[in-house]
Design a protein around this motif. Structure first.
Motif, PDB file in Angstrom:
ATOM      1  N   ALA A  33       0.952  -1.281   0.003  1.00  0.00           N
ATOM      2  CA  ALA A  33       0.091   0.060   0.107  1.00  0.00           C
ATOM      3  C   ALA A  33       0.707   1.241  -0.034  1.00  0.00           C
ATOM      4  CB  ALA A  33      -0.827  -0.013   1.023  1.00  0.00           C
ATOM      5  N   GLY A  34       1.202   1.924  -1.056  1.00  0.00           N
ATOM      6  CA  GLY A  34       1.710   3.396  -1.239  1.00  0.00           C
ATOM      7  C   GLY A  34       3.162   3.191  -1.802  1.00  0.00           C
ATOM      8  N   GLY A  35       4.132   2.303  -0.949  1.00  0.00           N
ATOM      9  CA  GLY A  35       5.401   2.617  -1.202  1.00  0.00           C
ATOM     10  C   GLY A  35       6.194   3.816  -0.680  1.00  0.00           C
ATOM     11  N   PRO A  36       7.309   3.889  -0.811  1.00  0.00           N
ATOM     12  CA  PRO A  36       8.241   2.956  -2.032  1.00  0.00           C
ATOM     13  C   PRO A  36       8.630   1.771  -1.349  1.00  0.00           C
ATOM     14  CG  PRO A  36       9.609   5.004  -1.023  1.00  0.00           C
ATOM     15  CD  PRO A  36       8.220   5.152  -0.182  1.00  0.00           C
ATOM     16  N   VAL A  37       8.653   0.922  -2.052  1.00  0.00           N
ATOM     17  CA  VAL A  37       9.260  -0.504  -1.838  1.00  0.00           C
ATOM     18  C   VAL A  37      10.797  -0.287  -2.914  1.00  0.00           C
ATOM     19  CG1 VAL A  37       9.457  -2.892  -2.232  1.00  0.00           C
ATOM     20  CG2 VAL A  37       7.451  -1.812  -1.199  1.00  0.00           C
ATOM     21  N   TYR A  38      11.824  -0.516  -2.258  1.00  0.00           N
ATOM     22  CA  TYR A  38      13.121  -0.422  -2.928  1.00  0.00           C
ATOM     23  C   TYR A  38      13.640  -1.911  -3.391  1.00  0.00           C
ATOM     24  CZ  TYR A  38      13.305   4.231  -0.988  1.00  0.00           C
ATOM     25  OH  TYR A  38      12.908   5.602  -0.724  1.00  0.00           O
ATOM     26  N   ILE A  39      13.928  -2.177  -4.622  1.00  0.00           N
ATOM     27  CA  ILE A  39      14.193  -3.517  -5.028  1.00  0.00           C
ATOM     28  C   ILE A  39      15.413  -3.280  -5.739  1.00  0.00           C
ATOM     29  CG2 ILE A  39      13.643  -5.570  -6.317  1.00  0.00           C
ATOM     30  CD1 ILE A  39      10.641  -4.957  -5.947  1.00  0.00           C
ATOM     31  N   VAL A  40      16.509  -3.439  -5.126  1.00  0.00           N
ATOM     32  CA  VAL A  40      17.864  -3.327  -5.785  1.00  0.00           C
ATOM     33  C   VAL A  40      18.908  -4.338  -5.586  1.00  0.00           C
ATOM     34  CG1 VAL A  40      19.804  -1.295  -5.356  1.00  0.00           C
ATOM     35  CG2 VAL A  40      17.397  -0.628  -4.718  1.00  0.00           C
ATOM     36  N   ARG A  41      19.430  -4.606  -6.823  1.00  0.00           N
ATOM     37  CA  ARG A  41      20.713  -5.509  -6.960  1.00  0.00           C
ATOM     38  C   ARG A  41      20.316  -6.785  -6.564  1.00  0.00           C
ATOM     39  NH1 ARG A  41      25.328  -2.867  -8.681  1.00  0.00           N
ATOM     40  NH2 ARG A  41      25.418  -0.661  -8.371  1.00  0.00           N
TER      41      ARG A  41
END
Length: 281
Positions: A219-227
């Motif tokens: 709900a809303g974020g942010p979600v960091y999807i990194v490396r």
């Protein structure tokens, strides 16, 4: 504190029981250097809408022949530190299989059957290694094998008291990083229950029948999807299962499978994405 003395293996064997340690009413319990085996739930730390705990630490432990490793979906859970553990579930270690032969639609059933998957293979024998909710939790440097899901932020539904959720009941500021996950029925990592500031960084996912990383219901974020790195994800959901979740920041990942689904207010940059089945792309 329950900690190995260093003079030999310390084993807690449930002999087929349901729960080995229930710490729902105890804060700041510390486990280190232990082996948990032969139980459905190794560490129960919280139930939605009932009770839970804070500040649980689990380090350098081994979990084997279990249904669930560490669980809480109590909204007030926070400041868990789960690191450098090994989780071994009960799913078939020799065969990747989905939780349903029809998962992703009937078109995928022939692929699974051609790979020798049977209905027995699709049975739920181990649910997940770690599932948490709440805020400020860290899950890092763990090895996970042979579960339905690997590591999950609980798919909770509407946050407690929404839209006036108090800060100590918000699912925010959780970190999942540097974990090695393989052979899962569904998803290596689920960030599904996040509100904002979930960080999924530098994880490796190999052999997932569903998805590398799921954010559905976020709900809303942010979600960091990194490396993150993902390889061999032959199911319908592929690298990311977004289901319209907004606010994804997807940077510098390597995915050897498709990315599907639409999401708003998101940013994809510098990712290497290679279709595992290009004829279906």
């Amino acid at each position: 504190v329950i900690r190995a003395a260093g003079d030999g293996e310390v084993i807690f064997d449930g002999d087929g029981n349901w729960t080995l340690f229930n710490v729902q009413a105890g804060n700041y319990t510390y486990f280190e250097g232990l082996t948990f085996r032969n139980t459905q739930v190794a560490i129960e730390a919280g139930q939605k809408g009932i009770a839970g705990s804070q500040g649980i630490t689990v380090k350098r432990c081994r979990f084997e022949n279990i249904g669930e490793g560490i669980h809480t979906d109590w909204a007030g859970s926070r400041n868990f530190y789960i690191a450098d553990n090994v989780f071994i579930g009960r799913q078939n270690p020799e065969k990747l299989s989905p939780w349903s032969l029809g998962m992703g639609g009937s078109a995928y059933a022939p692929r699974w059957r051609a790979a020798g998957v049977t209905r027995e293979d699709t049975r739920f024998k181990s649910q997940y290694a770690v599932k948490v909710y709440g805020s400020g939790n860290v899950i890092a440097y763990n090895t996970v094998r042979h579960f339905h899901d690997g590591i999950d932020l609980a798919t909770y539904g509407i946050p407690q008291g929404w839209p006036d959720t108090p800060r100590d009941r918000m699912p925010v500021a959780n970190d999942i990083y540097n974990n090695d996950i393989s052979n899962v029925h569904d998803d290596c990592i689920e960030a599904d229950g996040s509100l904002y500031n979930a960080r999924v960084l530098r994880n490796k996912c190999v052999n997932a029948a569903g998805t590398i990383i799921s954010t559905q219901g976020m709900a809303g974020g942010p979600v960091y999807i990194v490396r993150n790195v993902g390889y061999h994800v032959p199911g319908n959901f592929a690298s990311l299962k977004t289901s319209g979740s907004p606010g994804l920041l997807v940077y510098n990942n390597t995915f050897v499978s498709q990315v599907r689904g639409a999401t708003s207010r998101s940013d994809f940059r510098n990712n290497l994405i290679l279709a595992e089945f290009p004829e279906e792309s």
